[in-house]
Design a protein around this motif. Structure first.
Motif, PDB file in Angstrom:
ATOM      1  N   MET A  99       0.888  -1.088  -0.079  1.00 35.42           N
ATOM      2  CA  MET A  99       0.015   0.035   0.044  1.00 35.42           C
ATOM      3  C   MET A  99       0.762   1.058  -0.099  1.00 35.42           C
ATOM      4  O   MET A  99       2.022   1.321  -0.094  1.00 35.42           O
ATOM      5  CB  MET A  99      -0.985   0.072   1.300  1.00 35.42           C
ATOM      6  CG  MET A  99      -1.893   1.161   1.320  1.00 35.42           C
ATOM      7  SD  MET A  99      -1.153   2.360   2.216  1.00 35.42           S
ATOM      8  CE  MET A  99      -2.400   3.661   2.090  1.00 35.42           C
ATOM      9  N   VAL A 100       0.161   2.367  -0.034  1.00 37.43           N
ATOM     10  CA  VAL A 100       0.921   3.560  -0.431  1.00 37.43           C
ATOM     11  C   VAL A 100       0.461   4.543   0.470  1.00 37.43           C
ATOM     12  O   VAL A 100      -0.717   4.865   0.716  1.00 37.43           O
ATOM     13  CB  VAL A 100       0.599   4.067  -1.756  1.00 37.43           C
ATOM     14  CG1 VAL A 100       1.164   5.221  -2.249  1.00 37.43           C
ATOM     15  CG2 VAL A 100       1.098   2.964  -2.805  1.00 37.43           C
ATOM     16  N   PRO A 101       1.490   5.297   1.117  1.00 39.72           N
ATOM     17  CA  PRO A 101       1.161   6.474   2.066  1.00 39.72           C
ATOM     18  C   PRO A 101       0.287   7.641   1.347  1.00 39.72           C
ATOM     19  O   PRO A 101       0.660   7.736   0.074  1.00 39.72           O
ATOM     20  CB  PRO A 101       2.326   6.973   2.584  1.00 39.72           C
ATOM     21  CG  PRO A 101       3.486   6.273   1.358  1.00 39.72           C
ATOM     22  CD  PRO A 101       2.920   5.288   1.151  1.00 39.72           C
ATOM     23  N   HIS A 102      -0.579   8.038   1.975  1.00 35.92           N
ATOM     24  CA  HIS A 102      -1.260   9.179   1.567  1.00 35.92           C
ATOM     25  C   HIS A 102      -0.603  10.530   1.689  1.00 35.92           C
ATOM     26  O   HIS A 102      -0.423  11.117   2.725  1.00 35.92           O
ATOM     27  CB  HIS A 102      -2.769   9.245   2.331  1.00 35.92           C
ATOM     28  CG  HIS A 102      -3.554  10.306   1.495  1.00 35.92           C
ATOM     29  ND1 HIS A 102      -5.111  10.023   1.654  1.00 35.92           N
ATOM     30  CD2 HIS A 102      -3.712  11.350   0.744  1.00 35.92           C
ATOM     31  CE1 HIS A 102      -5.556  10.957   0.906  1.00 35.92           C
ATOM     32  NE2 HIS A 102      -4.830  11.832   0.520  1.00 35.92           N
ATOM     33  N   LEU A 103       0.161  11.053   0.540  1.00 36.14           N
ATOM     34  CA  LEU A 103       1.021  12.131   0.310  1.00 36.14           C
ATOM     35  C   LEU A 103       0.384  13.249  -0.241  1.00 36.14           C
ATOM     36  O   LEU A 103      -0.573  12.881  -1.188  1.00 36.14           O
ATOM     37  CB  LEU A 103       2.264  11.930  -0.130  1.00 36.14           C
ATOM     38  CG  LEU A 103       2.817  10.702   0.491  1.00 36.14           C
ATOM     39  CD1 LEU A 103       4.376  10.323  -0.138  1.00 36.14           C
ATOM     40  CD2 LEU A 103       3.248  10.961   1.990  1.00 36.14           C
TER      41      LEU A 103
ATOM     42  N   ALA B 198      -0.224   1.085   9.377  1.00 40.18           N
ATOM     43  CA  ALA B 198      -1.031  -0.311   9.614  1.00 40.18           C
ATOM     44  C   ALA B 198      -1.510  -0.784   8.517  1.00 40.18           C
ATOM     45  O   ALA B 198      -1.420  -1.845   8.444  1.00 40.18           O
ATOM     46  CB  ALA B 198      -2.628   0.662  10.372  1.00 40.18           C
ATOM     47  N   VAL B 199      -1.741  -0.021   7.373  1.00 44.44           N
ATOM     48  CA  VAL B 199      -1.824  -0.862   6.213  1.00 44.44           C
ATOM     49  C   VAL B 199      -0.461  -1.654   5.647  1.00 44.44           C
ATOM     50  O   VAL B 199      -0.621  -3.032   5.473  1.00 44.44           O
ATOM     51  CB  VAL B 199      -2.092   0.212   5.039  1.00 44.44           C
ATOM     52  CG1 VAL B 199      -2.139  -0.424   3.766  1.00 44.44           C
ATOM     53  CG2 VAL B 199      -3.439   1.099   5.272  1.00 44.44           C
ATOM     54  N   GLN B 200       0.445  -0.994   6.076  1.00 48.05           N
ATOM     55  CA  GLN B 200       1.722  -1.969   5.548  1.00 48.05           C
ATOM     56  C   GLN B 200       2.021  -3.151   6.508  1.00 48.05           C
ATOM     57  O   GLN B 200       2.223  -4.352   6.112  1.00 48.05           O
ATOM     58  CB  GLN B 200       3.112  -1.088   5.833  1.00 48.05           C
ATOM     59  CG  GLN B 200       4.479  -1.480   5.175  1.00 48.05           C
ATOM     60  CD  GLN B 200       5.421  -0.560   5.396  1.00 48.05           C
ATOM     61  OE1 GLN B 200       5.334   0.533   4.769  1.00 48.05           O
ATOM     62  NE2 GLN B 200       6.614  -0.972   5.854  1.00 48.05           N
ATOM     63  N   ALA B 201       1.502  -2.940   7.643  1.00 46.67           N
ATOM     64  CA  ALA B 201       1.626  -3.947   8.687  1.00 46.67           C
ATOM     65  C   ALA B 201       0.513  -5.210   8.110  1.00 46.67           C
ATOM     66  O   ALA B 201       0.877  -6.304   8.468  1.00 46.67           O
ATOM     67  CB  ALA B 201       1.281  -3.518  10.051  1.00 46.67           C
ATOM     68  N   ALA B 202      -0.743  -4.645   8.093  1.00 44.48           N
ATOM     69  CA  ALA B 202      -1.698  -5.522   7.610  1.00 44.48           C
ATOM     70  C   ALA B 202      -1.548  -6.477   6.268  1.00 44.48           C
ATOM     71  O   ALA B 202      -1.688  -7.477   6.195  1.00 44.48           O
ATOM     72  CB  ALA B 202      -3.114  -4.819   7.177  1.00 44.48           C
ATOM     73  N   MET B 203      -0.755  -5.758   5.219  1.00 45.90           N
ATOM     74  CA  MET B 203      -0.122  -6.488   4.053  1.00 45.90           C
ATOM     75  C   MET B 203       0.918  -7.531   4.630  1.00 45.90           C
ATOM     76  O   MET B 203       0.696  -8.500   3.941  1.00 45.90           O
ATOM     77  CB  MET B 203       0.370  -5.364   3.308  1.00 45.90           C
ATOM     78  CG  MET B 203      -0.255  -4.485   2.431  1.00 45.90           C
ATOM     79  SD  MET B 203       0.592  -3.405   1.591  1.00 45.90           S
ATOM     80  CE  MET B 203       1.237  -4.325   0.122  1.00 45.90           C
TER      81      MET B 203
ATOM     82  N   GLN C 271     -14.874   1.255  10.714  1.00 40.73           N
ATOM     83  CA  GLN C 271     -14.686   1.837   9.537  1.00 40.73           C
ATOM     84  C   GLN C 271     -13.222   2.025   9.177  1.00 40.73           C
ATOM     85  O   GLN C 271     -12.637   1.817   8.087  1.00 40.73           O
ATOM     86  CB  GLN C 271     -15.551   3.211   9.506  1.00 40.73           C
ATOM     87  CG  GLN C 271     -15.150   4.022   8.260  1.00 40.73           C
ATOM     88  CD  GLN C 271     -15.665   5.620   8.564  1.00 40.73           C
ATOM     89  OE1 GLN C 271     -15.428   5.849   9.549  1.00 40.73           O
ATOM     90  NE2 GLN C 271     -16.150   6.042   7.416  1.00 40.73           N
ATOM     91  N   ARG C 272     -12.494   2.296  10.347  1.00 39.53           N
ATOM     92  CA  ARG C 272     -10.987   2.559   9.961  1.00 39.53           C
ATOM     93  C   ARG C 272     -10.479   1.210   9.871  1.00 39.53           C
ATOM     94  O   ARG C 272      -9.633   0.995   8.834  1.00 39.53           O
ATOM     95  CB  ARG C 272     -10.425   3.176  11.294  1.00 39.53           C
ATOM     96  CG  ARG C 272      -8.915   3.474  11.318  1.00 39.53           C
ATOM     97  CD  ARG C 272      -8.665   4.692  10.168  1.00 39.53           C
ATOM     98  NE  ARG C 272      -9.209   5.756  10.411  1.00 39.53           N
ATOM     99  CZ  ARG C 272      -8.877   6.929  11.237  1.00 39.53           C
ATOM    100  NH1 ARG C 272      -7.545   6.845  11.817  1.00 39.53           N
ATOM    101  NH2 ARG C 272      -9.306   8.035  11.314  1.00 39.53           N
ATOM    102  N   LEU C 273     -10.839   0.016  10.383  1.00 39.99           N
ATOM    103  CA  LEU C 273     -10.414  -1.195  10.040  1.00 39.99           C
ATOM    104  C   LEU C 273     -10.755  -1.737   8.668  1.00 39.99           C
ATOM    105  O   LEU C 273      -9.743  -2.328   7.851  1.00 39.99           O
ATOM    106  CB  LEU C 273     -10.927  -2.079  11.197  1.00 39.99           C
ATOM    107  CG  LEU C 273     -10.376  -2.415  12.504  1.00 39.99           C
ATOM    108  CD1 LEU C 273     -11.099  -3.273  13.562  1.00 39.99           C
ATOM    109  CD2 LEU C 273      -8.789  -2.902  12.381  1.00 39.99           C
ATOM    110  N   VAL C 274     -11.871  -1.327   8.199  1.00 34.56           N
ATOM    111  CA  VAL C 274     -12.147  -1.665   6.781  1.00 34.56           C
ATOM    112  C   VAL C 274     -11.343  -0.791   5.611  1.00 34.56           C
ATOM    113  O   VAL C 274     -10.792  -1.194   4.915  1.00 34.56           O
ATOM    114  CB  VAL C 274     -13.741  -1.206   6.505  1.00 34.56           C
ATOM    115  CG1 VAL C 274     -14.197  -1.212   4.990  1.00 34.56           C
ATOM    116  CG2 VAL C 274     -14.565  -1.910   7.446  1.00 34.56           C
ATOM    117  N   GLN C 275     -11.280   0.597   6.287  1.00 30.43           N
ATOM    118  CA  GLN C 275     -10.088   1.235   5.297  1.00 30.43           C
ATOM    119  C   GLN C 275      -8.778   0.471   5.235  1.00 30.43           C
ATOM    120  O   GLN C 275      -8.188   0.351   4.103  1.00 30.43           O
ATOM    121  CB  GLN C 275      -9.855   2.639   5.789  1.00 30.43           C
ATOM    122  CG  GLN C 275     -11.042   3.471   5.616  1.00 30.43           C
ATOM    123  CD  GLN C 275     -11.030   4.883   6.083  1.00 30.43           C
ATOM    124  OE1 GLN C 275     -10.217   5.132   7.008  1.00 30.43           O
ATOM    125  NE2 GLN C 275     -11.426   5.916   5.677  1.00 30.43           N
TER     126      GLN C 275
END
Lengths: 425, 425
Positions: free
Chosen positions: A1-5, B78-83, B114-118
Motif C-alpha cells: 500500500m501507499v502512504p497518502h501524501l 497500519a496498512v503496511q503491517a496488515a499487508m 470503519q477505520r479497520l475496513v479502510q
C-alpha cells in the motif's frame, strides 16, 4: 500500500487514475501474487513522468540516494519495511555493513547515508560504513551538515567474507551504483548476503533490458485492469553500439527516432491527444541524466549528430524512448514525482523540480531541486455511500502503483540477467 | 520498530528509559528471534502505566477497538503491517470478512470498524461486515457520524465455511471480544482462517494466564538488558472462584492483598521509592474496567467485601495485582499510553485520559477521553558524536517495546491455551 501524501496534482481525477483508484484491492492482490513468485529489490527509487493521459516510469534506481528528501514522518514506514526485508534475509543478524559510494565528501549524499543508517539502526542492526576506496586506510570521520558525523572504515576482506575491523556482518548493503566498475573486494562473496546483487550495478545493467521487463509487467497489469498498456508504458528502441564520430554512425538512431515518432503520433491520434510527440535519446548504460537529448521532429535529425557528439561524449550504446511530458507543477516549476520503496513497500516520495526546464526535458542535473511530499493532512470527509477507503482519494496512490510496477520489472530484469542463475531448458 | 510520536513525557530520561533506548538494536534483534518461534496475534492493543521508575502493561486486548483514535497519519503504517499479516496467512485472498461485535449501534465503535475496513481495503482486500446477531436478517445500513455508512449483513454458515451472500472469504477477522460467549456460527471452521482464534475470547481467556506468560517474557527481556524484571512486571496473585456473599469468601483475597502489599513495599524500599504501594483487585475473566478496586492498605480490608459486592457484581474469579501509578499527564489529567499493533509491528498509539481519576485508579470507564498521539514533528538535531538514530530520543519507543512484550506474552498465552494444540510429552 501507499502512504497518502500531498501531491501537486489537485485537478480532477482522469480516467486512468480513476481506474487505478477503483481497482485498488485487485491491484494490491495482484502485487501480492507477483511477490510470491519474484523477489523485490532490496530498495528502489523510481522517477515518474505524468502527462495526465499517460503515467510512466523513466528511471529505476537500484542504489537509491536522496533518502534525506523523504520527510522524517516517513521514517517509521521505512523502518517497518526494512524490518520486513531483514526478517527474510538474515533474521538472526546483529550487524549490517553499508558500503556508500565514493562521494563521501558530498555532504548531501552523506545526509542520505545518515538517513539509511538511522533506518537500519532502528530496525535493530548495528550499522557501520565500509569504503572500497583505497584512499581510506583507517577510520575517517566525515562531518555532516547538521553538525554530527559518520565514520567510514576500510573494508577488510578475508577469503570468504567481507567486513571491517572487529565487525562481521551478515548482510552487506551496497549504495554505490558501481557505474565506475565493480571493486574486486565485493566479488565472490558466497558466505554473506551482498545486496543488491552485483549485476544490479551499471557495469552490467542496461536501461533497455529494464524496459523490456517493464513492458512485460505493463502488459500483465494492463490486462488485469482491462486497459491499453501504452497508457503506462513508454515505447523504446535500441541501437547497440553507436559510433558518434563516423559519418553513418547515427543512421540507426535516426531511423528509430523516425519510426518511434510515427508510432507515438498514431497513438496520440487514437486517443485524440492534441500534443506534439517527442522522443528522448539517452545512453543505455550509466544512469545519470547527462546526455539525455529530446527530439521532437525528424527535421531536427541533421544536427542530432553534432548534439549527440557534444552532449553524450563517451556514450556508445543508446536507447531511443518515447518521451512522456510532465504536466505537474510545484510553484510553477516542472515537477516529476519520485517514489521510494524498501522491499515491496512504498515508503515515501518527493518531487524532483526544475524551474528552467520544459515539459519535455529531463529534470535531473544542475539547477534541480527536491520538494518533499508531506503526508496529506486532512483526509476529506468520505461522501455518503462511497466505498470505504476510496472516498478520500489518495492521489499519491497511482504513483505508488507505477513505481511498484517498475520495481517488479527490476525484479524480472535481475532474474533474467543473473549470472549465477541455473538455466532449465 | 516504533513510530516517533509526541508523548506527554517530556522530562529527563530516567534510567529505565535510557537503558531501553540504548539497547534498541539488541532489543529489535531479540524480537526478531522471538517472532521466528512464535506467531504474533493478528492485532493487539496494550494499555500501559508509567510510574517513571516502572513501566508495565495493565491490559492486553486481542480484539482492539478505538482504531479511530489513531491519527490518519498512522494509516499507512497500519496498512503496511496488515499487508505483511495477510501475506503470511492468505496471500491469494480476495475477500476478508470482518465480524464486529454487536455494538453496531454505537457510532464510536462503528467509526473504529470503519477505520479497520479502510486499512484492509487499502491492503488489497474486499472487506464486508458480517453479524452473528440473530436480529440481523438482511443487509442493514449503519449511519456513521461523518455522514457515510457501513453495511452489516447476516452471516451465512455452510457445513465447513462461513461467509455472506455471494461472499466467500479466506480469512474471518473477529472484532468481538466474545465476552458474551462464542456464537455457534464461529465454531469448527477448519477450512478458513478465523482470527484471532476463539480461545482469545474472554469466554476462555484469563488475565492471570496472560500475566503468567508476561512474567516469562519480562524475565527473558530483563536478562537481555541486565535489569530487574520487576521494573516492567507487575506482581500478581489469584484466588480462583470467590464467593462474595459468604462470610469467609474474601479470606483468600485479603491474604493475597496483604502479601502483595508487603512484597511491593519491600521492592520500593530496595529502590528507595518514597511512595505508598497499592494493589488492584479485578475480575480475572471479562476485560472491562468495571469492578477494578484499588487497595492501599490492609486496614482497608474490612470494608473490601462490601465494596467488592457492590462494584464487582457477578465476578467469581479475581486477580490481585500490584498497582502501577501513572505519572503522565495530558492537560493536567491522568494519562495512560495505549499502544496499537498489527502483526508484529507497532502502528500507533494514543493516551487514555481521565480528569477525575487519581494516579492509582483505572482510567477506563465513563468520563474517559482519548488524546491522539501525533507523530513527533521536528526531530531534534542530533548532537555531534551521538550514535545515529539515538540522538533524537523517541520517547514513544519505550512504550512500543513494553507493548510488544505484552503482545509476545499474548502469543505465549495463546500457544499454552490452544485447545487444538498437540501435546508432546
Amino acid at each position: 500500500m501507499v502512504p497518502h501524501l500531498t501531491t501537486a496534482l489537485t485537478g480532477p481525477i482522469n480516467e486512468l487514475e480513476q481506474r487505478v483508484l477503483e481497482s485498488m484491492p485487485a491491484i494490491e492482490r495482484w502485487f501480492r501474487l507477483e511477490w510470491m513468485e519474484h523477489t523485490p529489490p532490496f530498495y528502489t527509487s523510481v522517477d515518474l513522468r505524468n502527462a495526465g493521459f499517460k503515467l510512466a516510469p523513466v528511471s529505476t534506481d537500484l542504489f537509491p540516494g536522496s533518502f534525506n528528501h523523504l520527510t522524517p514522518q516517513m521514517l517509521p514506514l521505512a523502518v517497518q519495511a526494512a524490518m520486513a526485508a531483514i526478517e527474510k534475509i538474515c533474521p538472526e543478524a546483529r550487524n549490517l555493513l553499508l558500503v556508500p559510494d565514493n562521494a563521501t565528501d558530498d555532504p548531501f549524499y552523506m545526509t542520505s547515508v545518515q538517513r539509511l543508517v538511522q533506518v537500519f539502526t532502528q530496525a535493530g542492526l548495528n550499522v557501520r560504513l565500509g569504503s572500497a576506496d583505497p584512499a581510506v586506510t583507517g577510520p575517517r570521520a566525515l562531518a555532516l551538515p547538521d553538525g554530527s558525523e559518520l565514520t567510514v572504515e576500510p573494508l577488510l576482506r578475508t577469503r570468504g567474507r567481507l567486513g571491517l575491523k572487529d565487525f562481521d556482518p551478515c548482510t552487506i548493503l551496497v549504495n554505490d551504483d558501481l557505474v565506475a566498475g565493480t571493486p574486486a573486494v565485493l566479488e565472490n562473496l558466497h558466505e554473506q548476503y551482498l545486496l543488491p546483487p552485483l549485476h544490479a550495478g551499471w557495469t552490467v545493467r542496461r536501461k533497455s533490458r529494464h524496459f523490456q521487463s517493464y513492458e512485460d509487467v505493463a502488459k500483465k497489469f494492463a490486462k488485469l485492469l482491462g486497459m491499453d498498456p501504452w497508457l503506462i508504458n513508454p515505447m523504446y528502441a535500441t541501437c547497440g553500439e553507436v559510433d558518434f564520430s563516423s559519418p553513418g554512425g547515427l543512421d540507426c538512431v535516426q531511423a528509430n527516432v523516425d519510426a518511434l515518432l510515427t508510432k507515438v503520433r498514431r497513438k496520440y491520434k487514437e486517443y485524440g491527444i492534441n500534443e506534439r510527440p517527442f522522443v528522448v535519446v539517452k545512453s543505455d548504460d550509466g544512469h545519470h541524466g547527462a546526455g539525455i537529448i529530446t527530439v521532437r521532429d525528424a527535421r531536427e535529425l541533421p544536427d542530432l549528430q553534432q548534439r549527440c557528439a557534444d552532449k553524450a561524449a563517451g556514450v556508445t550504446e543508446v536507447i531511443i524512448q518515447e518521451g512522456v511530458a510532465t504536466y505537474e507543477r510545484v510553484h510553477e516549476a516542472m515537477a516529476e514525482p519520485v517514489v521510494y520503496m524498501i522491499d515491496r513497500y512504498v515508503v515515501g516520495g518527493f518531487y524532483r523540480v526544475h524551474a528552467e526546464r520544459g515539459v519535455d526535458e529531463s529534470l535531473s542535473g544542475p539547477g534541480g531541486r527536491f520538494v518533499p511530499l508531506a503526508f496529506a493532512d486532512g483526509h476529506q470527509l468520505p461522501r455518503p455511500g462511497d466505498k470505504p477507503g476510496v472516498s478520500a482519494p489518495n492521489r499519491f496512490y497511482m504513483y505508488g502503483v507505477i513505481g511498484r510496477l517498475a520495481m517488479l520489472a527490476a525484479s524480472y530484469e535481475m532474474e533474467a540477467t543473473d549470472p549465477d542463475a541455473e538455466t532449465y531448458d
